[in-house]
Design a protein around this motif. Sequence first.
Motif, PDB file in Angstrom:
ATOM      1  N   GLY A 197       0.802  -1.212   0.000  1.00 57.27           N
ATOM      2  CA  GLY A 197       0.000   0.000   0.000  1.00 57.27           C
ATOM      3  C   GLY A 197       0.837   1.265   0.000  1.00 57.27           C
ATOM      4  O   GLY A 197       0.535   2.240  -0.709  1.00 57.27           O
ATOM      5  N   LEU A 198       1.923   1.279   0.781  1.00 57.17           N
ATOM      6  CA  LEU A 198       2.822   2.436   0.793  1.00 57.17           C
ATOM      7  C   LEU A 198       3.487   2.631  -0.566  1.00 57.17           C
ATOM      8  O   LEU A 198       3.701   3.765  -1.013  1.00 57.17           O
ATOM      9  N   MET A 222      -3.358   5.669   2.545  1.00 59.06           N
ATOM     10  CA  MET A 222      -3.271   4.644   3.577  1.00 59.06           C
ATOM     11  C   MET A 222      -4.507   4.599   4.472  1.00 59.06           C
ATOM     12  O   MET A 222      -4.966   3.522   4.864  1.00 59.06           O
ATOM     13  N   SER A 223      -5.056   5.750   4.811  1.00 53.78           N
ATOM     14  CA  SER A 223      -6.265   5.746   5.639  1.00 53.78           C
ATOM     15  C   SER A 223      -7.404   5.068   4.895  1.00 53.78           C
ATOM     16  O   SER A 223      -8.177   4.298   5.481  1.00 53.78           O
ATOM     17  N   GLY A 224      -7.503   5.333   3.594  1.00 50.86           N
ATOM     18  CA  GLY A 224      -8.539   4.688   2.794  1.00 50.86           C
ATOM     19  C   GLY A 224      -8.357   3.182   2.734  1.00 50.86           C
ATOM     20  O   GLY A 224      -9.335   2.424   2.788  1.00 50.86           O
ATOM     21  N   LEU A 225      -7.106   2.726   2.621  1.00 49.45           N
ATOM     22  CA  LEU A 225      -6.856   1.284   2.615  1.00 49.45           C
ATOM     23  C   LEU A 225      -7.293   0.649   3.933  1.00 49.45           C
ATOM     24  O   LEU A 225      -7.937  -0.410   3.940  1.00 49.45           O
ATOM     25  N   ARG A 279     -12.186   6.019   8.504  1.00 48.14           N
ATOM     26  CA  ARG A 279     -10.980   5.743   7.716  1.00 48.14           C
ATOM     27  C   ARG A 279     -11.165   6.126   6.250  1.00 48.14           C
ATOM     28  O   ARG A 279     -10.239   6.624   5.609  1.00 48.14           O
ATOM     29  N   LEU A 280     -12.356   5.889   5.714  1.00 47.22           N
ATOM     30  CA  LEU A 280     -12.593   6.222   4.313  1.00 47.22           C
ATOM     31  C   LEU A 280     -12.547   7.728   4.064  1.00 47.22           C
ATOM     32  O   LEU A 280     -12.282   8.170   2.948  1.00 47.22           O
ATOM     33  N   SER A 281     -12.802   8.510   5.104  1.00 47.79           N
ATOM     34  CA  SER A 281     -12.696   9.970   4.984  1.00 47.79           C
ATOM     35  C   SER A 281     -11.393  10.494   5.581  1.00 47.79           C
ATOM     36  O   SER A 281     -11.144  11.701   5.571  1.00 47.79           O
ATOM     37  N   GLY A 282     -10.544   9.586   6.100  1.00 41.28           N
ATOM     38  CA  GLY A 282      -9.339  10.001   6.814  1.00 41.28           C
ATOM     39  C   GLY A 282      -8.340  10.753   5.961  1.00 41.28           C
ATOM     40  O   GLY A 282      -7.735  11.736   6.425  1.00 41.28           O
ATOM     41  N   ASP A 283      -8.137  10.334   4.705  1.00 41.57           N
ATOM     42  CA  ASP A 283      -7.181  11.022   3.843  1.00 41.57           C
ATOM     43  C   ASP A 283      -7.621  12.465   3.592  1.00 41.57           C
ATOM     44  O   ASP A 283      -6.802  13.380   3.558  1.00 41.57           O
ATOM     45  N   MET A 284      -8.928  12.670   3.428  1.00 44.95           N
ATOM     46  CA  MET A 284      -9.455  14.022   3.247  1.00 44.95           C
ATOM     47  C   MET A 284      -9.298  14.846   4.516  1.00 44.95           C
ATOM     48  O   MET A 284      -8.941  16.025   4.473  1.00 44.95           O
ATOM     49  N   GLY A 338     -12.351   7.195  16.867  1.00 36.87           N
ATOM     50  CA  GLY A 338     -11.074   7.654  17.390  1.00 36.87           C
ATOM     51  C   GLY A 338      -9.897   6.789  16.981  1.00 36.87           C
ATOM     52  O   GLY A 338      -8.819   7.296  16.655  1.00 36.87           O
ATOM     53  N   LEU A 339     -10.089   5.486  16.986  1.00 39.37           N
ATOM     54  CA  LEU A 339      -8.992   4.570  16.673  1.00 39.37           C
ATOM     55  C   LEU A 339      -8.740   4.425  15.179  1.00 39.37           C
ATOM     56  O   LEU A 339      -7.706   3.906  14.770  1.00 39.37           O
ATOM     57  N   ALA A 340      -9.670   4.925  14.363  1.00 37.28           N
ATOM     58  CA  ALA A 340      -9.674   4.631  12.935  1.00 37.28           C
ATOM     59  C   ALA A 340      -8.397   5.007  12.206  1.00 37.28           C
ATOM     60  O   ALA A 340      -7.823   4.191  11.483  1.00 37.28           O
ATOM     61  N   VAL A 341      -7.935   6.252  12.359  1.00 41.52           N
ATOM     62  CA  VAL A 341      -6.874   6.747  11.478  1.00 41.52           C
ATOM     63  C   VAL A 341      -5.508   6.823  12.137  1.00 41.52           C
ATOM     64  O   VAL A 341      -4.542   7.257  11.509  1.00 41.52           O
TER      65      VAL A 341
END
Length: 401
Positions: free
Chosen positions: A119-120, A131-134, A269-274, A318-321
Amino acid sequence: MHEYSKAHNRVRAIFFLHGAAFSSWVPHIPLVQERLGLGHDDLGGILLAAAIGVLSVMPIAGRLSDRFGSERVVRYSGLFYFIAVGLPAFMPSYLSITIAMFALGFSGAFLDVAMNANGLNVERLRKRSIMSGLHGFWSLGGFAGAGIAAAWFALPIPVTVHLPVVLTVFLIAHVIAQAGLVPDTVVHAQTSASDAQQSDRDHTTGTFEKQRSLIVFLLPFGICAFIGQFGEGVITDWATVFMNSELSSGPTMAAVGFAIYSCAMAATRLSGDMLVTKFGRARVLLTSSFLASTGTFIIALSPHFIVAWIGCAVAGMGLAVILPLLLSAASKATGKGGGTVVSIIAATGYSAIMAGPPVIGAIGEAFGLVKAFIVTASFLALIIPVYVLTMRKRLQFAGNG
């Protein structure tokens, strides 16, 4: 670019399947505990075996991914992982479950390191944070696996056939998905030119690392990963047990609570990159610590399992990203990717997701699960002082994604 998109989708699928398989096993934990009459400390002991399996693979997983290609390690470790996940539910004794849990931890960590390394590498190709999306797809898999388990348990179908059926499907899907992963050799060839253009940044980072080794530079990232993954491991392995034993939820309602946790984690996580791009890594990390701690406190102090569901949702957000943010930031701050960064961060972070449950099991046996969850909630808040004392400058190297 189309090839990169295909590789991105395939590694998303690998994350999804890993999460779905693991969360399919989680609802079976209280059933195994009841079947064998295990106390909290006994259950913690078999979970410790999984932690030992994780720790034993860390020194070699990253090196093998870099040497032979992360895509190859994903291919073969997955074949063992999807078999190992189903073994503990059928073991007849404490010793046999302990061995099976070691195999689960070993194979799961091997696949985990390799898929994060891949992924990286895809992140470097796409030149944007992914990575957050993955990890969001891992949580989507977790939600799907827990949801299927909850539905399965509610229907008049033997629970003993649940894992063999779903894991067979996941294994077939893994074989299909891994065939489209991007080889590490392609990644290195495509990024060599851009890496040369980033020599100024590398020089800046290198100057910092001349004074301190790479491991010392990454130590605060590893500490924060350990704290976050400790909490994730506790909720993953003990939240269903807590709701079942302390709040009399029953296995079906406990599985619903874990599904809510997984859903909240997936959405975040799916919104974490944004979120990282908009608010910056520091704000997202500190907010994540606060929410993770608060959610775990809510679970610990819940008078009813429905209130515990709310705590599961808050803790999931909280733990997601925390982990994907730290992996991406560490890779960008050092200019290194693939197995190198993952193995260093994973040596602390991934071990915690397995080490946390047995520690909490011992505390729960001695003082009760309520106090054990309060200890976990307090521990999760320590990310904030770690950031204040050690991480400000390091995150400046990483930027906002």
